[in-house]
Design an enzyme around this catalytic site. Structure first.
Site, mmCIF file in Angstrom:
data_model
loop_
_atom_site.group_PDB
_atom_site.id
_atom_site.type_symbol
_atom_site.label_atom_id
_atom_site.label_comp_id
_atom_site.label_asym_id
_atom_site.label_seq_id
_atom_site.Cartn_x
_atom_site.Cartn_y
_atom_site.Cartn_z
ATOM 1 N N PHE A 6 33.414 40.669 39.021
ATOM 2 C CA PHE A 6 33.940 39.393 38.548
ATOM 3 C C PHE A 6 34.500 38.562 39.706
ATOM 4 O O PHE A 6 34.334 37.340 39.743
ATOM 5 C CB PHE A 6 35.021 39.634 37.493
ATOM 6 C CG PHE A 6 35.488 38.375 36.805
ATOM 7 C CD1 PHE A 6 34.599 37.583 36.094
ATOM 8 C CD2 PHE A 6 36.814 37.978 36.871
ATOM 9 C CE1 PHE A 6 35.019 36.421 35.464
ATOM 10 C CE2 PHE A 6 37.252 36.821 36.242
ATOM 11 C CZ PHE A 6 36.342 36.043 35.535
ATOM 12 N N ILE A 7 35.138 39.231 40.655
ATOM 13 C CA ILE A 7 35.617 38.532 41.849
ATOM 14 C C ILE A 7 34.444 37.893 42.599
ATOM 15 O O ILE A 7 34.525 36.745 43.058
ATOM 16 C CB ILE A 7 36.409 39.498 42.757
ATOM 17 C CG1 ILE A 7 37.783 39.768 42.138
ATOM 18 C CG2 ILE A 7 36.557 38.935 44.175
ATOM 19 C CD1 ILE A 7 38.588 40.831 42.854
ATOM 20 N N MET A 8 33.342 38.629 42.716
ATOM 21 C CA MET A 8 32.156 38.082 43.393
ATOM 22 C C MET A 8 31.626 36.848 42.653
ATOM 23 O O MET A 8 31.233 35.856 43.279
ATOM 24 C CB MET A 8 31.065 39.150 43.469
ATOM 25 C CG MET A 8 31.467 40.416 44.185
ATOM 26 S SD MET A 8 31.562 40.226 45.972
ATOM 27 C CE MET A 8 29.839 40.259 46.405
ATOM 28 N N LEU A 9 31.625 36.898 41.315
ATOM 29 C CA LEU A 9 31.155 35.757 40.523
ATOM 30 C C LEU A 9 32.038 34.531 40.741
ATOM 31 O O LEU A 9 31.547 33.405 40.818
ATOM 32 C CB LEU A 9 31.148 36.122 39.037
ATOM 33 C CG LEU A 9 29.945 36.885 38.497
ATOM 34 C CD1 LEU A 9 30.212 37.333 37.072
ATOM 35 C CD2 LEU A 9 28.688 36.014 38.552
ATOM 36 N N TRP A 69 41.329 35.286 33.310
ATOM 37 C CA TRP A 69 41.066 36.653 32.900
ATOM 38 C C TRP A 69 41.122 37.611 34.089
ATOM 39 O O TRP A 69 40.573 37.313 35.155
ATOM 40 C CB TRP A 69 39.684 36.737 32.231
ATOM 41 C CG TRP A 69 39.348 38.107 31.718
ATOM 42 C CD1 TRP A 69 39.764 38.666 30.540
ATOM 43 C CD2 TRP A 69 38.535 39.091 32.368
ATOM 44 N NE1 TRP A 69 39.268 39.938 30.415
ATOM 45 C CE2 TRP A 69 38.507 40.234 31.529
ATOM 46 C CE3 TRP A 69 37.837 39.130 33.576
ATOM 47 C CZ2 TRP A 69 37.808 41.388 31.860
ATOM 48 C CZ3 TRP A 69 37.136 40.280 33.909
ATOM 49 C CH2 TRP A 69 37.121 41.387 33.055
ATOM 50 N N HIS A 93 34.335 28.847 41.317
ATOM 51 C CA HIS A 93 35.219 28.958 40.150
ATOM 52 C C HIS A 93 36.707 28.940 40.496
ATOM 53 O O HIS A 93 37.531 28.704 39.613
ATOM 54 C CB HIS A 93 34.880 30.246 39.389
ATOM 55 C CG HIS A 93 35.566 30.370 38.071
ATOM 56 N ND1 HIS A 93 35.368 29.468 37.038
ATOM 57 C CD2 HIS A 93 36.459 31.287 37.605
ATOM 58 C CE1 HIS A 93 36.106 29.830 35.990
ATOM 59 N NE2 HIS A 93 36.771 30.926 36.308
ATOM 60 N N ASP A 133 30.334 26.077 40.368
ATOM 61 C CA ASP A 133 30.927 27.131 39.538
ATOM 62 C C ASP A 133 29.832 27.852 38.758
ATOM 63 O O ASP A 133 29.052 27.223 38.040
ATOM 64 C CB ASP A 133 31.940 26.489 38.580
ATOM 65 C CG ASP A 133 32.838 27.491 37.890
ATOM 66 O OD1 ASP A 133 32.424 28.659 37.740
ATOM 67 O OD2 ASP A 133 33.950 27.104 37.499
ATOM 68 N N SER A 155 40.656 28.642 33.805
ATOM 69 C CA SER A 155 39.676 29.452 33.080
ATOM 70 C C SER A 155 40.241 29.873 31.717
ATOM 71 O O SER A 155 40.546 29.017 30.895
ATOM 72 C CB SER A 155 39.273 30.647 33.953
ATOM 73 O OG SER A 155 38.045 31.186 33.530
ATOM 74 N N LEU A 156 40.429 31.168 31.453
ATOM 75 C CA LEU A 156 41.041 31.604 30.193
ATOM 76 C C LEU A 156 42.405 30.951 30.000
ATOM 77 O O LEU A 156 42.771 30.564 28.880
ATOM 78 C CB LEU A 156 41.177 33.131 30.176
ATOM 79 C CG LEU A 156 41.930 33.747 28.990
ATOM 80 C CD1 LEU A 156 41.189 33.504 27.682
ATOM 81 C CD2 LEU A 156 42.151 35.241 29.210
#
Length: 253
Positions: A141-144, A18, A233, A205, A79-80
């Site tokens: 989201f990049i940080m996650l 994503w 991740h 992750d 992922s997606l």
């Protein structure tokens, strides 16, 4: 749909996650393209692929991929992209010789009988933030994705650079992708898929919990599972060579 093909050898399709695009595979691509003909997919509204309303409807998306990509390829989805690849293996079995799901969950959001996923309240908060501030949400989201990696700054830097290389994803494509993550449930697909399947997880992750292992094993006892220690991740960015080895061991089994 934009698809770039690089390298020589057996066909290997790579499907990104994503909000990203196919250039995210660059660290791994340098290694894989020496042995495989790599087909790099930009999902609708991402990278160099145009966006049209309804492009993420599963039947439409799979039909376009089936038309554009070779028969009997190995599919690698992150992922997606792992969910997309699993759906391809289920609905177009002649297209998928082997399936590799990298940091992917057949059901991304928790349900009563599937606790090994993202809590719905966390997902809903994230979705709401996308509507308020797309750019800030993408950076979050990049940080996650980097969280839990052994070199998080390196992952943040590479993901940020990859995102900046192309136009930002189309807002409707991002929203549609989140709706897919919220609603897609491919547990039955994993249970019944006929090709060999590998699931690669990362120990740290924060999006796909490693507790997924015991649940997917019940669905698909023949599943090969590899857990990469000390990574988050995006393990193919942190440790591309280690990731390549794990992938190629499965492919050559």
């Amino acid at each position: 749909m934009h698809i770039n093909s690089i390298g020589q050898g057996s066909d290997l399709v790579l499907v990104h996650g994503w909000s990203m695009h196919s250039s995210v595979w660059s660290p791994l691509l340098e290694l894989l393209s020496e042995h495989f003909r790599c087909h790099l997919v930009d999902l609708p509204g991402h990278g160099q692929s145009d966006w049209h309303e309804g492009d993420f409807e599963l039947s439409i998306l799979l039909a376009k991929l089936a038309e554009a990509l070779p028969e009997k390829a190995i599919w690698l989805g992150w992922s997606l992209g792992g969910q997309v690849s699993l759906a391809m293996a289920k609905h177009y079995p002649d297209k998928v010789k082997k399936l590799i799901m990298l940091a992917a969950n057949p059901c991304f959001v928790q349900t009563d009988d599937w606790p090994c996923a993202m809590p719905p309240e966390v997902f809903e908060t994230f979705s709401a933030s996308l509507a308020e501030d797309q750019q800030q949400t993408l950076q979050r989201f990049i940080m996650l994705q980097a969280k839990g990696a052994n070199q998080p700054r390196q992952v943040i830097k590479q993901l940020s650079e990859q995102l900046a290389q192309q136009h930002e994803p189309h807002p409707q494509a991002l929203q549609a992708g989140l709706e897919c993550l919220a609603n897609w449930d491919f547990r039955d697909a994993l249970k019944t898929v006929e090709c060999p399947v590998q699931l690669i997880l990362a120990e740290n992750d924060h999006l796909i919990p490693v507790s997924l292992v015991e649940y997917v094993q019940k669905l698909q006892p023949k599943l090969r599972i590899d857990v990469m220690t000390g990574l988050g991740h995006a393990p193919f960015i942190s440790q591309p060579q280690q990731c390549q080895l794990v992938i190629e061991q499965f492919i050559h089994e």
